[in-house]
Design an enzyme around this catalytic site. Structure first.
Site, PDB file in Angstrom:
ATOM      1  CD  GLN A   1      -2.905  -0.836  -0.175  1.00 29.24           C
ATOM      2  OE1 GLN A   1      -2.884   0.218  -0.811  1.00 29.24           O
ATOM      3  NE2 GLN A   1      -3.636  -1.867  -0.561  1.00 29.24           N
ATOM      4  CB  SER A   2       4.358   1.832  -0.819  1.00 24.83           C
ATOM      5  OG  SER A   2       5.210   2.894  -1.162  1.00 24.83           O
TER       6      SER A   2
END
Ligand SMILES: *Cc1c(COP(=O)(O)O)cnc(C)c1O
Length: 326
Positions: free
Chosen positions: A70-71
């Protein structure tokens, strides 16, 4: 040699939040760094303008970044690489506890998949730097040239992107013939966004105070990082410039850990959505907004003061955490 590649199409807009200001008291503006650029936008693009230019100047063709599923940083890098015709590799490990059954497929993970990102997953115990270097060696052996993106894009080159942002804000207030804001509020992760802003307002000899709300470090570490990076920027842009940089870094709103939503953060998300039709994310901007709301309640920020809140992006995270808004 170009010291910047163009990833942003224009100044990001500065918008007055009428309804939130009426509710809370102070005059609150929002700087829409969430709105522009490829790959879903966000604060990382300002940082990558100089970092990727450096990579290109060094004849690199493969950008390697450390991240998690989820970067935002990884997702924005992949987008920028697509746009510029470069290759990218995301060295990924699970850093956030899975928030729901689709956590590692939704949000940024989904967007990276759509961009056909080259994701190499490593074990949670593996060291990012060592793994990135190994992967870079393999890239170089194959005749390509690797370039390692610094953590969060927060080195000197990256942070200069937020000096640009400070200048943009000053410009926008001047053009509107308004007095400069008393405070600029930003979420702070790896520190580059904040350091660039602090340096920018200091160099402009502007009394605007930058307040960062940490979303990652819970201790003094982050203040030291921001301090060091701010001085490095000032040294680079204005050697021998004698100034005191007055900023504040609050680590009380991180909550349990990076990537774990907080109760007052979720409240802030709902408040901004209902009042203004604006979306904050559970990982970054909501925690900074929760901090701002608290400061106003405690009268640390007064009703007659003016604030600029930096919307650093992170919209895909709104979806990734879909089940956290009850
Ligand atoms: C990376 C990120 C931040 C933190 O910026 P730093 O420069 O690492 O402190 C804040 N908000 C969003 C949405 C981000 O993606």
């Amino acid at each position: 040699m170009n010291n910047k590649v163009k990833l942003l199409n224009r100044q990001s807009s500065l918008e007055f939040l009428t309804n939130l200001s009426n509710k809370l008291g102070p005059k609150i503006y929002i700087k829409r760094d969430d709105e522009s650029g490829r790959g879903g936008g966000g604060n990382k693009l300002r940082k990558y303008e100089r970092i990727i230019a450096d990579a290109i100047n060094k004849k690199a063709d493969t950008l390697i970044i450390a991240g998690h599923f989820q970067s935002n940083a990884a997702r924005a890098l992949v987008g920028a690489a697509c746009q510029l015709g470069l290759k990218s590799i995301v060295v990924c490990k699970a850093m956030i506890p899975e928030q729901n059954p689709t956590f590692n497929q939704n949000g940024n993970a989904l967007l990276m998949k759509l961009m056909n990102a080259n994701i190499i997953t490593i074990d949670a115990e593996d060291d990012f730097q060592i793994e990135m270097e190994k992967i870079a060696d393999n890239v170089n052996k194959k005749g390509n040239k690797a370039y390692l993106i610094p953590f969060g894009g927060s080195n000197l080159l990256g942070a200069l992107g937020y000096l640009d942002c400070a200048n943009e804000i000053i410009d926008q207030f001047q053009n509107a013939e308004k007095t400069m804001p008393d405070y600029v509020i930003t979420p702070t992760g790896s520190g580059g966004t904040m350091a660039g802003l602090v340096a920018g307002f200091a160099i402009a000899k502007n009394s605007t105070k930058v307040i960062g709300f940490s979303v990652l470090h819970k201790d003094q570490t982050i203040e030291n990082i921001v301090n060091k990076l701010t001085n490095e920027i000032i040294e680079n842009v204005k050697p021998k410039f004698d100034t005191i940089t007055d900023f504040e870094l609050n680590t009380k709103f991180v909550g349990e850990a990076y990537g774990v939503p907080t109760e007052n953060g979720i409240k802030a998300i709902k408040m901004l959505a209902e009042l203004e039709g604006l979306f904050l994310c559970p990982v970054y901007t909501s925690k900074a907004m929760a901090g701002l709301i608290e400061y106003i309640k405690e009268n640390k920020i007064k009703k007659d003061e003016t604030i600029v809140f930096i919307h650093t992006g992170g919209m895909p995270l709104v979806h990734a955490y879909y089940n956290q808004y009850e």
